[in-house]
Design a protein around this motif. Structure first.
Motif, mmCIF file in Angstrom:
data_model
loop_
_atom_site.group_PDB
_atom_site.id
_atom_site.type_symbol
_atom_site.label_atom_id
_atom_site.label_comp_id
_atom_site.label_asym_id
_atom_site.label_seq_id
_atom_site.Cartn_x
_atom_site.Cartn_y
_atom_site.Cartn_z
ATOM 1 N N HIS A 164 1.224 21.582 -3.118
ATOM 2 C CA HIS A 164 0.097 21.689 -4.034
ATOM 3 C C HIS A 164 -1.155 22.031 -3.241
ATOM 4 O O HIS A 164 -1.412 21.460 -2.174
ATOM 5 N N LYS A 165 -1.954 22.941 -3.776
ATOM 6 C CA LYS A 165 -3.153 23.411 -3.096
ATOM 7 C C LYS A 165 -4.297 22.425 -3.293
ATOM 8 O O LYS A 165 -4.532 21.942 -4.404
ATOM 9 N N MET A 166 -4.994 22.134 -2.220
ATOM 10 C CA MET A 166 -6.143 21.238 -2.286
ATOM 11 C C MET A 166 -7.306 21.916 -2.991
ATOM 12 O O MET A 166 -7.569 23.108 -2.784
ATOM 13 N N MET A 208 0.838 -1.199 0.000
ATOM 14 C CA MET A 208 0.000 0.000 0.000
ATOM 15 C C MET A 208 0.869 1.244 0.000
ATOM 16 O O MET A 208 1.947 1.284 0.607
ATOM 17 N N SER A 209 0.367 2.277 -0.668
ATOM 18 C CA SER A 209 1.046 3.566 -0.690
ATOM 19 C C SER A 209 0.017 4.634 -1.071
ATOM 20 O O SER A 209 -1.159 4.342 -1.290
ATOM 21 N N VAL A 210 0.481 5.870 -1.169
ATOM 22 C CA VAL A 210 -0.359 6.969 -1.642
ATOM 23 C C VAL A 210 -0.163 7.067 -3.148
ATOM 24 O O VAL A 210 0.919 7.412 -3.628
ATOM 25 N N VAL A 211 -1.215 6.750 -3.881
ATOM 26 C CA VAL A 211 -1.163 6.693 -5.343
ATOM 27 C C VAL A 211 -1.845 7.938 -5.896
ATOM 28 O O VAL A 211 -2.898 8.370 -5.395
ATOM 29 N N HIS A 212 -1.251 8.512 -6.934
ATOM 30 C CA HIS A 212 -1.753 9.758 -7.515
ATOM 31 C C HIS A 212 -2.213 9.498 -8.957
ATOM 32 O O HIS A 212 -1.502 8.846 -9.732
ATOM 33 N N PHE A 213 -3.380 10.030 -9.284
ATOM 34 C CA PHE A 213 -3.950 9.906 -10.621
ATOM 35 C C PHE A 213 -4.192 11.306 -11.182
ATOM 36 O O PHE A 213 -4.681 12.195 -10.478
ATOM 37 N N SER A 214 -3.845 11.479 -12.443
ATOM 38 C CA SER A 214 -4.191 12.703 -13.152
ATOM 39 C C SER A 214 -5.584 12.530 -13.741
ATOM 40 O O SER A 214 -5.802 11.665 -14.600
ATOM 41 N N VAL A 215 -6.552 13.320 -13.262
ATOM 42 C CA VAL A 215 -7.959 13.107 -13.618
ATOM 43 C C VAL A 215 -8.543 14.383 -14.197
ATOM 44 O O VAL A 215 -8.022 15.484 -14.014
ATOM 45 N N MET A 216 -9.666 14.174 -14.886
ATOM 46 C CA MET A 216 -10.479 15.269 -15.412
ATOM 47 C C MET A 216 -11.933 14.825 -15.379
ATOM 48 O O MET A 216 -12.239 13.661 -15.656
ATOM 49 N N SER A 247 -6.272 17.851 -5.805
ATOM 50 C CA SER A 247 -5.310 18.936 -5.633
ATOM 51 C C SER A 247 -4.910 19.458 -6.997
ATOM 52 O O SER A 247 -5.145 18.815 -8.029
ATOM 53 N N ALA A 248 -4.303 20.633 -6.995
ATOM 54 C CA ALA A 248 -3.880 21.257 -8.245
ATOM 55 C C ALA A 248 -2.714 20.491 -8.851
ATOM 56 O O ALA A 248 -1.791 20.081 -8.141
ATOM 57 N N ASP A 249 -2.769 20.311 -10.163
ATOM 58 C CA ASP A 249 -1.699 19.620 -10.891
ATOM 59 C C ASP A 249 -0.690 20.671 -11.352
ATOM 60 O O ASP A 249 -0.680 21.087 -12.513
ATOM 61 N N THR A 250 0.142 21.124 -10.442
ATOM 62 C CA THR A 250 1.103 22.185 -10.713
ATOM 63 C C THR A 250 2.508 21.716 -10.362
ATOM 64 O O THR A 250 2.683 20.822 -9.532
ATOM 65 N N PRO A 251 3.533 22.297 -10.973
ATOM 66 C CA PRO A 251 4.912 21.945 -10.587
ATOM 67 C C PRO A 251 5.247 22.492 -9.206
ATOM 68 O O PRO A 251 4.609 23.427 -8.712
ATOM 69 N N LEU A 297 -13.959 19.109 -8.089
ATOM 70 C CA LEU A 297 -13.363 18.763 -9.381
ATOM 71 C C LEU A 297 -14.152 19.510 -10.448
ATOM 72 O O LEU A 297 -15.291 19.164 -10.753
ATOM 73 N N ARG A 298 -13.545 20.545 -11.007
ATOM 74 C CA ARG A 298 -14.242 21.443 -11.926
ATOM 75 C C ARG A 298 -14.178 20.905 -13.350
ATOM 76 O O ARG A 298 -13.185 20.294 -13.747
ATOM 77 N N PRO A 299 -15.227 21.142 -14.153
ATOM 78 C CA PRO A 299 -15.235 20.654 -15.544
ATOM 79 C C PRO A 299 -14.144 21.328 -16.370
ATOM 80 O O PRO A 299 -13.921 22.533 -16.270
ATOM 81 N N GLY A 300 -13.449 20.537 -17.166
ATOM 82 C CA GLY A 300 -12.427 21.061 -18.056
ATOM 83 C C GLY A 300 -11.123 21.440 -17.398
ATOM 84 O O GLY A 300 -10.213 21.917 -18.093
ATOM 85 N N GLN A 301 -10.995 21.245 -16.097
ATOM 86 C CA GLN A 301 -9.764 21.611 -15.389
ATOM 87 C C GLN A 301 -9.091 20.348 -14.862
ATOM 88 O O GLN A 301 -9.651 19.650 -14.027
ATOM 89 N N PRO A 302 -7.891 20.030 -15.327
ATOM 90 C CA PRO A 302 -7.212 18.822 -14.833
ATOM 91 C C PRO A 302 -6.805 18.989 -13.374
ATOM 92 O O PRO A 302 -6.489 20.094 -12.914
ATOM 93 N N ALA A 303 -6.830 17.897 -12.654
ATOM 94 C CA ALA A 303 -6.461 17.891 -11.240
ATOM 95 C C ALA A 303 -5.769 16.581 -10.923
ATOM 96 O O ALA A 303 -5.720 15.658 -11.745
ATOM 97 N N MET A 304 -5.262 16.501 -9.697
ATOM 98 C CA MET A 304 -4.595 15.298 -9.219
ATOM 99 C C MET A 304 -5.442 14.683 -8.114
ATOM 100 O O MET A 304 -5.854 15.373 -7.172
ATOM 101 N N ALA A 305 -5.754 13.402 -8.252
ATOM 102 C CA ALA A 305 -6.526 12.663 -7.254
ATOM 103 C C ALA A 305 -5.581 11.727 -6.509
ATOM 104 O O ALA A 305 -4.927 10.878 -7.128
#
Length: 281
Positions: free
Chosen positions: A132-134, A85-93, A124-128, A138-146
């Protein structure tokens, strides 16, 4: 994670190429015997086999046409570390066909690769950067990290997130994306803003009220920087009275109509899954 994935893929390549004497080469017929299987797990497997072959015995299928129509029972192996088990991150839209609001930590059915599990991901925001800001929605058309607690998997891996119907109907596709990786050190911060009003102003100094209601709180948050909507920066000098008022000093003249703000940040973590049967090796 990249080094672990490289070593895991090298082990798979060595096993499939015949270099590993304990591995079975592709195209070889093999009989798999499972031992020490719990009774409830065996019952679920036999129910799955019975569903695949509804009219014939699961152990003696002779009708070729029926065998071709039946859904096979797939057995697969895990690569190194994929049972941990770990903390897994997904790039979602958010899916274009899903119109309902999708708040943070909403229960979703995550289907990725050969695994499916119920989770409450943190958006959270998908930013470098390293912080990262929570995101609260989940807004339409805006990519985020789950981010969620899940077994380790290696990219590339697609993701389908479904929202289950409380009335018992079919689940709806809420979001799509792909696996980004597993990293428990990724920092997700929740931001809140405390506000106060200047009740007395003299050039760069101001008396601020209604931000705190206790002088001990004023002393505790004294190192935190203050700012106004007009762009002034300042700091707390000392508490005033017993009801949370305080004196503040800014880098320029402050107007009576300005709003004094203080930003606070807190690290947030995903919710631990209630059912861990999906994580059993």
């Amino acid at each position: 994670l990249q080094r672990a994935q490289k070593r895991a893929l090298a082990e798979v390549k060595r096993a499939s190429s015949g270099a590993d004497p304990a591995a079975v080469e592709p195209g070889t017929w093999a009989r798999v015997v499972l031992s020490n299987v719990p009774e409830d797990v065996a019952a679920r497997v036999m129910a799955r086999v019975a569903t695949s072959f509804p009219t014939a015995s699961a152990l003696d299928v002779t009708d070729d046409a029926q065998t071709s129509r039946a859904t096979p029972l797939v057995a697969f192996a895990l690569m190194t570390h994929e049972a941990k088990m770990s903390v897994v991150h997904f790039s979602v839209m958010k899916a274009s066909g899903y119109s309902e609001p999708l708040p943070n930590k909403e229960q979703l059915l995550m289907v990725t690769g050969l695994r499916s599990f119920v989770s409450r991901p943190v958006f959270s925001a998908d930013t470098p950067g390293d912080k990262h800001k929570m995101e609260r929605w989940l807004r339409p058309g805006q990519p985020a990290m789950a981010s969620c607690y899940a077994p380790i998997s290696y990219p590339p891996l697609p993701l389908l997130a479904f929202k289950e119907d409380p009335a018992g109907g079919p689940p709806q596709l809420a979001a799509t994306g792909s696996l980004r990786g597993a990293n428990p050190d990724r920092v997700v911060l929740k931001k809140i803003v405390l506000t106060g009003f200047p009740v007395r102003v003299h050039k760069k100094r101001a008396t601020v009220r209604f931000m705190f209601h206790n002088p001990d709180d004023v002393r505790w948050f004294r190192p935190v920087e203050l700012y106004t909507r007009m762009g002034r920066r300042g700091r707390i000098t000392e508490p005033l009275g017993t009801h949370g008022a305080m004196k503040a000093l800014f880098d320029g003249p402050v107007q009576q109509r300005e709003l004094v703000c203080m930003s606070l940040y807190k690290r947030v973590y995903p919710k631990w899954p209630e059912d861990l049967t999906f994580a059993m090796p």
